[in-house]
Design an enzyme around this catalytic site. Sequence first.
Site, PDB file in Angstrom:
ATOM      1  N   VAL A  97       0.804  -1.233   0.000  1.00 38.34           N
ATOM      2  CA  VAL A  97       0.000   0.000   0.000  1.00 38.34           C
ATOM      3  C   VAL A  97       0.837   1.282   0.000  1.00 38.34           C
ATOM      4  CG1 VAL A  97      -1.996  -1.133   1.072  1.00 38.34           C
ATOM      5  CG2 VAL A  97      -0.318   0.001   2.537  1.00 38.34           C
ATOM      6  N   ASP A 147       1.003  -5.289   3.182  1.00 42.21           N
ATOM      7  CA  ASP A 147       2.280  -4.664   3.542  1.00 42.21           C
ATOM      8  C   ASP A 147       2.117  -3.151   3.627  1.00 42.21           C
ATOM      9  OD1 ASP A 147       5.479  -5.093   3.468  1.00 42.21           O
ATOM     10  OD2 ASP A 147       4.963  -3.258   2.393  1.00 42.21           O
ATOM     11  N   LYS A 187       6.309  -1.437   9.116  1.00 38.05           N
ATOM     12  CA  LYS A 187       7.757  -1.162   9.220  1.00 38.05           C
ATOM     13  C   LYS A 187       8.005   0.054  10.101  1.00 38.05           C
ATOM     14  CE  LYS A 187       7.780  -2.342   4.299  1.00 38.05           C
ATOM     15  NZ  LYS A 187       6.530  -1.763   3.804  1.00 38.05           N
ATOM     16  N   SER A 247      14.633  -4.229   6.070  1.00 42.13           N
ATOM     17  CA  SER A 247      14.340  -3.845   4.695  1.00 42.13           C
ATOM     18  C   SER A 247      15.451  -2.922   4.208  1.00 42.13           C
ATOM     19  CB  SER A 247      12.990  -3.133   4.637  1.00 42.13           C
ATOM     20  OG  SER A 247      12.713  -2.728   3.315  1.00 42.13           O
ATOM     21  N   GLN A 284      13.413  -7.261   3.054  1.00 42.45           N
ATOM     22  CA  GLN A 284      12.575  -6.755   1.944  1.00 42.45           C
ATOM     23  C   GLN A 284      13.412  -5.756   1.151  1.00 42.45           C
ATOM     24  OE1 GLN A 284       8.978  -3.733   1.669  1.00 42.45           O
ATOM     25  NE2 GLN A 284       8.243  -5.603   2.615  1.00 42.45           N
ATOM     26  N   PRO A 327       7.982  -5.176  -7.146  1.00 41.86           N
ATOM     27  CA  PRO A 327       8.247  -6.348  -7.994  1.00 41.86           C
ATOM     28  C   PRO A 327       8.126  -6.049  -9.484  1.00 41.86           C
ATOM     29  CG  PRO A 327       6.096  -6.533  -6.923  1.00 41.86           C
ATOM     30  CD  PRO A 327       6.791  -5.365  -6.293  1.00 41.86           C
ATOM     31  N   LYS A 349       1.563  -3.618  -5.840  1.00 40.83           N
ATOM     32  CA  LYS A 349       0.574  -2.602  -5.475  1.00 40.83           C
ATOM     33  C   LYS A 349      -0.231  -2.213  -6.713  1.00 40.83           C
ATOM     34  CE  LYS A 349      -0.264   2.085  -5.847  1.00 40.83           C
ATOM     35  NZ  LYS A 349      -0.151   2.940  -7.056  1.00 40.83           N
ATOM     36  N   ARG A 360      -6.661  -5.003 -11.823  1.00 39.66           N
ATOM     37  CA  ARG A 360      -5.226  -5.331 -11.778  1.00 39.66           C
ATOM     38  C   ARG A 360      -4.885  -6.142 -10.524  1.00 39.66           C
ATOM     39  NH1 ARG A 360      -2.345   0.336 -13.557  1.00 39.66           N
ATOM     40  NH2 ARG A 360      -2.672   0.152 -15.806  1.00 39.66           N
ATOM     41  N   GLU A 381      -5.752  -9.541 -11.519  1.00 37.43           N
ATOM     42  CA  GLU A 381      -4.762 -10.009 -12.512  1.00 37.43           C
ATOM     43  C   GLU A 381      -3.453 -10.421 -11.803  1.00 37.43           C
ATOM     44  OE1 GLU A 381      -3.981  -7.009 -15.575  1.00 37.43           O
ATOM     45  OE2 GLU A 381      -1.891  -7.658 -15.659  1.00 37.43           O
TER      46      GLU A 381
HETATM   47  N1  LIG Z   1      10.644  -1.428   1.921  1.00 34.04           N
HETATM   48  C1  LIG Z   1      10.689  -0.423   1.068  1.00 34.04           C
HETATM   49  O1  LIG Z   1      11.560   0.459   1.152  1.00 34.04           O
HETATM   50  C2  LIG Z   1       9.664  -0.350  -0.018  1.00 34.04           C
HETATM   51  C3  LIG Z   1       9.834   0.546  -1.080  1.00 34.04           C
HETATM   52  C4  LIG Z   1       8.875   0.564  -2.089  1.00 34.04           C
HETATM   53  C5  LIG Z   1       7.780  -0.285  -2.020  1.00 34.04           C
HETATM   54  N2  LIG Z   1       7.619  -1.133  -0.949  1.00 34.04           N
HETATM   55  C6  LIG Z   1       6.469  -2.051  -0.852  1.00 34.04           C
HETATM   56  O2  LIG Z   1       6.348  -2.780  -2.071  1.00 34.04           O
HETATM   57  C7  LIG Z   1       5.043  -2.567  -2.623  1.00 34.04           C
HETATM   58  C8  LIG Z   1       5.085  -2.620  -4.128  1.00 34.04           C
HETATM   59  O3  LIG Z   1       6.002  -1.671  -4.641  1.00 34.04           O
HETATM   60  P1  LIG Z   1       5.550  -0.366  -5.438  1.00 34.04           P
HETATM   61  O4  LIG Z   1       4.173  -0.026  -5.063  1.00 34.04           O
HETATM   62  O5  LIG Z   1       6.581   0.680  -5.235  1.00 34.04           O
HETATM   63  O6  LIG Z   1       5.689  -0.781  -6.966  1.00 34.04           O
HETATM   64  P2  LIG Z   1       5.168  -1.977  -7.900  1.00 34.04           P
HETATM   65  O7  LIG Z   1       4.229  -2.871  -7.163  1.00 34.04           O
HETATM   66  O8  LIG Z   1       6.360  -2.549  -8.571  1.00 34.04           O
HETATM   67  O9  LIG Z   1       4.386  -1.187  -9.024  1.00 34.04           O
HETATM   68  C9  LIG Z   1       3.229  -0.459  -8.764  1.00 34.04           C
HETATM   69  C10 LIG Z   1       2.847   0.268 -10.064  1.00 34.04           C
HETATM   70  O10 LIG Z   1       2.483  -0.682 -11.062  1.00 34.04           O
HETATM   71  C11 LIG Z   1       1.156  -0.414 -11.531  1.00 34.04           C
HETATM   72  N3  LIG Z   1       0.515  -1.726 -11.743  1.00 34.04           N
HETATM   73  C12 LIG Z   1       0.187  -2.637 -10.793  1.00 34.04           C
HETATM   74  N4  LIG Z   1      -0.321  -3.748 -11.355  1.00 34.04           N
HETATM   75  C13 LIG Z   1      -0.305  -3.524 -12.693  1.00 34.04           C
HETATM   76  C14 LIG Z   1      -0.701  -4.326 -13.801  1.00 34.04           C
HETATM   77  N5  LIG Z   1      -1.210  -5.552 -13.646  1.00 34.04           N
HETATM   78  N6  LIG Z   1      -0.566  -3.778 -15.043  1.00 34.04           N
HETATM   79  C15 LIG Z   1      -0.059  -2.543 -15.216  1.00 34.04           C
HETATM   80  N7  LIG Z   1       0.336  -1.742 -14.188  1.00 34.04           N
HETATM   81  C16 LIG Z   1       0.213  -2.249 -12.936  1.00 34.04           C
HETATM   82  C17 LIG Z   1       0.503   0.396 -10.435  1.00 34.04           C
HETATM   83  O11 LIG Z   1      -0.459   1.278 -10.974  1.00 34.04           O
HETATM   84  P3  LIG Z   1      -1.980   1.384 -10.400  1.00 34.04           P
HETATM   85  O12 LIG Z   1      -1.907   1.512  -8.900  1.00 34.04           O
HETATM   86  O13 LIG Z   1      -2.469   2.630 -11.080  1.00 34.04           O
HETATM   87  O14 LIG Z   1      -2.664   0.143 -10.861  1.00 34.04           O
HETATM   88  C18 LIG Z   1       1.689   1.188  -9.877  1.00 34.04           C
HETATM   89  O15 LIG Z   1       1.935   2.327 -10.683  1.00 34.04           O
HETATM   90  C19 LIG Z   1       4.649  -1.199  -2.059  1.00 34.04           C
HETATM   91  O16 LIG Z   1       3.289  -0.913  -2.179  1.00 34.04           O
HETATM   92  C20 LIG Z   1       5.152  -1.314  -0.642  1.00 34.04           C
HETATM   93  O17 LIG Z   1       4.252  -2.069   0.136  1.00 34.04           O
HETATM   94  C21 LIG Z   1       8.565  -1.166   0.037  1.00 34.04           C
END
Ligand SMILES: NC(=O)c1ccc[n+]([C@@H]2O[C@H](COP(=O)([O-])OP(=O)(O)OC[C@H]3O[C@@H](n4cnc5c(N)ncnc54)[C@H](OP(=O)(O)O)[C@@H]3O)[C@@H](O)[C@H]2O)c1
Length: 295
Positions: free
Chosen positions: A19, A43, A73, A134, A156, A184, A227, A233, A236
Amino acid sequence: MEFVTLSNGIKMPIIGYGVYQITKECCERCVLDALKAGYRSIDTAQSYFNEEEVGSAIAKSGIPREEIFLTTKVWIEHYGYEGCKASVLESMRKLQTEYIDLMLLHQPFGDYYGAWRALEELYEDGKLRAIGISNFYPDRMIDLASFSRIKPMINQIEVHPYNQQTEAKKWNEKYHLQVEAWAPFGEGREGLFENETLKAIGKKYGKTTAQVMLRWHIQRGIVVIPKSTHSDRMAENFNVFDFVLADEDMNAIAALDRSASVFFSHTDPNMVEWFVKMAEERKQQHDCSKEKKNW
Ligand SMILES: NC(=O)c1ccc[n+]([C@@H]2O[C@H](COP(=O)([O-])OP(=O)(O)OC[C@H]3O[C@@H](n4cnc5c(N)ncnc54)[C@H](OP(=O)(O)O)[C@@H]3O)[C@@H](O)[C@H]2O)c1
């Protein structure tokens, strides 16, 4: 649902819902949608400022608490023994829960040893079912894992096809830490969703590039927390357990590795200074609001 087993025997879903960057206004609806889509692992983090909304979504969902794996966290400004302990209890209050399944130290800066001692105690008290870190690159991970009483169970870190963390994965496995991929999809940076190799592999299996990426992580034994604010999505991304990537496809994705972050490096001195400045500013804001409340 598939699970991984952490070094302390706790089972964790291999896929969860992240989130980060979901606003307070959207977060409750998004988590409810994710739970409806089948996710049972969420998360969040103190620094996402949406723990309360995650907590209210879980409460409203009607799903028994023990069926949900909840991660949050601790942010740097709460590091040190006392600050960390108080902040974990505050996270529990916001999340409306008597225990947290996984508590991570969010960044490898500041008094993380003091914070880790607090997590060790809360773990032994049964308030935390698992504890981890992390963004600890192998050097800092080995340091903490070697000089702490209870070893971290998870690390993480940023993992996706452009930054595969092959070396870091080996080191984490050597110290029995489960690797969990943040971003991811690399947030889709540098055209990752449109990558031709991923598209061609997806076509072969009737899957999207997002599904191919998640499946690739899962077959590497890595926990994923994609996310999305869109419920289609979310569904998916959850639908990745009905196909298996062949070795040749795993190898083709391995060849996409650039071994570099699409965000920033935690060992870049400029970034470390940025984190220090941010932590100081947040601490000042926190102290000011505490002073105001005292009036
Ligand atoms: N520990 C850390 O320092 C750290 C740092 C970053 C993230 N995180 C955790 O990891 C999670 C995931 O990382 P993230 O949110 O940065 O990036 P991510 O999951 O790699 O990518 C999210 C992006 O992809 C898009 N998306 C998701 N599913 C899709 C699909 N099936 N087709 C096309 N686009 C899609 C989303 O857009 P829409 O929302 O518009 O669908 C959003 O723009 C976070 O939410 C958080 O919980 C942790």
